[in-house]
Write a protein that holds these residues in place. Sequence first.
Motif, PDB file in Angstrom:
ATOM      1  N   GLY A  27      29.820  90.235  29.407  1.00 24.96           N
ATOM      2  CA  GLY A  27      28.944  89.490  28.506  1.00 24.96           C
ATOM      3  C   GLY A  27      29.363  88.062  28.269  1.00 24.96           C
ATOM      4  N   VAL A  28      30.611  87.739  28.567  1.00 25.36           N
ATOM      5  CA  VAL A  28      31.106  86.376  28.365  1.00 25.36           C
ATOM      6  C   VAL A  28      31.966  85.986  29.555  1.00 25.36           C
ATOM      7  CG1 VAL A  28      31.077  86.448  25.839  1.00 25.36           C
ATOM      8  CG2 VAL A  28      33.092  87.235  27.039  1.00 25.36           C
ATOM      9  N   ASP A  29      32.028  84.708  29.837  1.00 21.61           N
ATOM     10  CA  ASP A  29      32.871  84.194  30.909  1.00 21.61           C
ATOM     11  C   ASP A  29      34.225  83.861  30.294  1.00 21.61           C
ATOM     12  OD1 ASP A  29      33.448  83.504  33.505  1.00 21.61           O
ATOM     13  OD2 ASP A  29      32.719  81.445  33.291  1.00 21.61           O
ATOM     14  N   ALA A  30      34.987  84.898  30.008  1.00 15.05           N
ATOM     15  CA  ALA A  30      36.261  84.756  29.304  1.00 15.05           C
ATOM     16  C   ALA A  30      37.268  85.720  29.927  1.00 15.05           C
ATOM     17  CB  ALA A  30      36.059  85.078  27.821  1.00 15.05           C
ATOM     18  N   PRO A  31      38.534  85.579  29.577  1.00 17.97           N
ATOM     19  CA  PRO A  31      39.528  86.533  30.074  1.00 17.97           C
ATOM     20  C   PRO A  31      39.303  87.928  29.489  1.00 17.97           C
ATOM     21  CG  PRO A  31      40.587  84.544  29.237  1.00 17.97           C
ATOM     22  CD  PRO A  31      39.153  84.485  28.824  1.00 17.97           C
ATOM     23  N   PHE A  32      39.606  88.925  30.308  1.00 21.49           N
ATOM     24  CA  PHE A  32      39.570  90.320  29.886  1.00 21.49           C
ATOM     25  C   PHE A  32      40.954  90.912  30.103  1.00 21.49           C
ATOM     26  CE2 PHE A  32      35.155  89.460  30.447  1.00 21.49           C
ATOM     27  CZ  PHE A  32      34.494  90.312  29.575  1.00 21.49           C
ATOM     28  N   PHE A  33      41.333  91.809  29.226  1.00 20.00           N
ATOM     29  CA  PHE A  33      42.597  92.519  29.361  1.00 20.00           C
ATOM     30  C   PHE A  33      42.320  93.926  29.864  1.00 20.00           C
ATOM     31  CE2 PHE A  33      43.016  89.657  25.677  1.00 20.00           C
ATOM     32  CZ  PHE A  33      44.001  88.818  26.156  1.00 20.00           C
ATOM     33  N   MET A  34      43.063  94.362  30.880  1.00 22.38           N
ATOM     34  CA  MET A  34      42.997  95.743  31.330  1.00 22.38           C
ATOM     35  C   MET A  34      44.301  96.409  30.904  1.00 22.38           C
ATOM     36  SD  MET A  34      42.743  97.578  35.066  1.00 22.38           S
ATOM     37  CE  MET A  34      41.219  96.812  35.536  1.00 22.38           C
ATOM     38  N   LEU A  35      44.183  97.355  29.991  1.00 20.34           N
ATOM     39  CA  LEU A  35      45.335  98.044  29.432  1.00 20.34           C
ATOM     40  C   LEU A  35      45.548  99.359  30.173  1.00 20.34           C
ATOM     41  CD1 LEU A  35      44.059  96.157  27.223  1.00 20.34           C
ATOM     42  CD2 LEU A  35      45.053  97.689  25.559  1.00 20.34           C
ATOM     43  N   GLU A  42      50.593 118.536  29.155  1.00 23.13           N
ATOM     44  CA  GLU A  42      51.438 119.619  29.677  1.00 23.13           C
ATOM     45  C   GLU A  42      51.780 119.414  31.145  1.00 23.13           C
ATOM     46  OE1 GLU A  42      49.246 123.175  29.018  1.00 23.13           O
ATOM     47  OE2 GLU A  42      49.496 123.107  26.838  1.00 23.13           O
ATOM     48  N   ASP A  43      50.866 118.769  31.869  1.00 25.99           N
ATOM     49  CA  ASP A  43      51.050 118.567  33.309  1.00 25.99           C
ATOM     50  C   ASP A  43      51.711 117.237  33.646  1.00 25.99           C
ATOM     51  OD1 ASP A  43      49.794 121.021  33.781  1.00 25.99           O
ATOM     52  OD2 ASP A  43      47.816 120.069  33.715  1.00 25.99           O
ATOM     53  N   GLY A  44      52.152 116.485  32.651  1.00 26.86           N
ATOM     54  CA  GLY A  44      52.768 115.178  32.889  1.00 26.86           C
ATOM     55  C   GLY A  44      51.941 114.071  32.267  1.00 26.86           C
ATOM     56  N   ASP A  45      52.239 112.843  32.661  1.00 25.53           N
ATOM     57  CA  ASP A  45      51.516 111.699  32.109  1.00 25.53           C
ATOM     58  C   ASP A  45      50.097 111.628  32.658  1.00 25.53           C
ATOM     59  OD1 ASP A  45      53.606 110.882  30.556  1.00 25.53           O
ATOM     60  OD2 ASP A  45      54.155 109.165  31.790  1.00 25.53           O
ATOM     61  N   PHE A  46      49.161 111.328  31.778  1.00 29.30           N
ATOM     62  CA  PHE A  46      47.768 111.092  32.136  1.00 29.30           C
ATOM     63  C   PHE A  46      47.503 109.618  31.862  1.00 29.30           C
ATOM     64  CE2 PHE A  46      43.248 110.873  30.915  1.00 29.30           C
ATOM     65  CZ  PHE A  46      42.689 111.348  32.088  1.00 29.30           C
ATOM     66  N   VAL A  47      47.113 108.873  32.883  1.00 27.35           N
ATOM     67  CA  VAL A  47      46.956 107.425  32.768  1.00 27.35           C
ATOM     68  C   VAL A  47      45.473 107.068  32.720  1.00 27.35           C
ATOM     69  CG1 VAL A  47      47.424 105.195  33.844  1.00 27.35           C
ATOM     70  CG2 VAL A  47      49.138 107.004  33.940  1.00 27.35           C
ATOM     71  N   THR A  48      45.109 106.243  31.736  1.00 28.42           N
ATOM     72  CA  THR A  48      43.755 105.715  31.633  1.00 28.42           C
ATOM     73  C   THR A  48      43.830 104.198  31.592  1.00 28.42           C
ATOM     74  OG1 THR A  48      43.769 105.811  29.218  1.00 28.42           O
ATOM     75  CG2 THR A  48      42.884 107.732  30.383  1.00 28.42           C
ATOM     76  N   HIS A  49      42.688 103.556  31.799  1.00 28.89           N
ATOM     77  CA  HIS A  49      42.607 102.098  31.758  1.00 28.89           C
ATOM     78  C   HIS A  49      41.474 101.706  30.819  1.00 28.89           C
ATOM     79  CE1 HIS A  49      44.785 102.835  35.498  1.00 28.89           C
ATOM     80  NE2 HIS A  49      45.365 101.684  35.250  1.00 28.89           N
ATOM     81  N   ARG A  50      41.748 100.763  29.946  1.00 28.13           N
ATOM     82  CA  ARG A  50      40.736 100.236  29.030  1.00 28.13           C
ATOM     83  C   ARG A  50      40.626  98.741  29.247  1.00 28.13           C
ATOM     84  NH1 ARG A  50      41.889 103.306  23.277  1.00 28.13           N
ATOM     85  NH2 ARG A  50      41.470 105.377  24.103  1.00 28.13           N
ATOM     86  N   MET A  51      39.392  98.246  29.232  1.00 28.60           N
ATOM     87  CA  MET A  51      39.179  96.805  29.354  1.00 28.60           C
ATOM     88  C   MET A  51      38.584  96.279  28.068  1.00 28.60           C
ATOM     89  SD  MET A  51      38.173  95.818  33.215  1.00 28.60           S
ATOM     90  CE  MET A  51      38.199  94.117  32.756  1.00 28.60           C
ATOM     91  N   THR A  52      39.064  95.085  27.682  1.00 26.72           N
ATOM     92  CA  THR A  52      38.553  94.435  26.484  1.00 26.72           C
ATOM     93  C   THR A  52      38.739  92.931  26.616  1.00 26.72           C
ATOM     94  OG1 THR A  52      38.711  94.310  24.069  1.00 26.72           O
ATOM     95  CG2 THR A  52      40.771  94.657  25.264  1.00 26.72           C
TER      96      THR A  52
END
Length: 141
Positions: A27-35, A42-52
């Motif tokens: 929506g904007v021509d600005a920097p975005f952070f991908m976290l 129980e099966d180990g680490d579950f990794v997700t990515h969020r952008m803002t």
Amino acid sequence: MFQTHRSAIFPVQYDPNVSLWNWVELGVDAPFFMLEIASQTEDGDFVTHRMTSNINVLRDHAGTSDAGVLKRVFLLSPGDVNGSDAFQLDALDSVCSSPNNSINMLFKLTDGRTLHFSLGEDQLDESHYTVQVFKRVPETT
């Protein structure tokens, strides 16, 4: 900020609290952070990515978060910020902002480059960026 369009909604919704999209528009021509966030299961680490594009979301995740452990942060920067003619994705070492205006941001990338972002204001000297929003935790081996 992302813009969503009804025409892009994914036809199958598995959770009534979550909407799935085939695509979203920046929506904007600005920097975005991908976290990159890791949660333990129980099966180990579950990794997700969020952008803002909201620096406060990054600040909240850099502290204690119920969402999981913030592992890495990437910067998706537009060409006018990174000096090219296109968006680029780079690993972030740290983000600082100006105490007078949190929209004035200094990005230090893990490759040693420094990028600046502000809305319509002159680029500040690096000494003006005194509010640390995020600092990468060194990886342990």
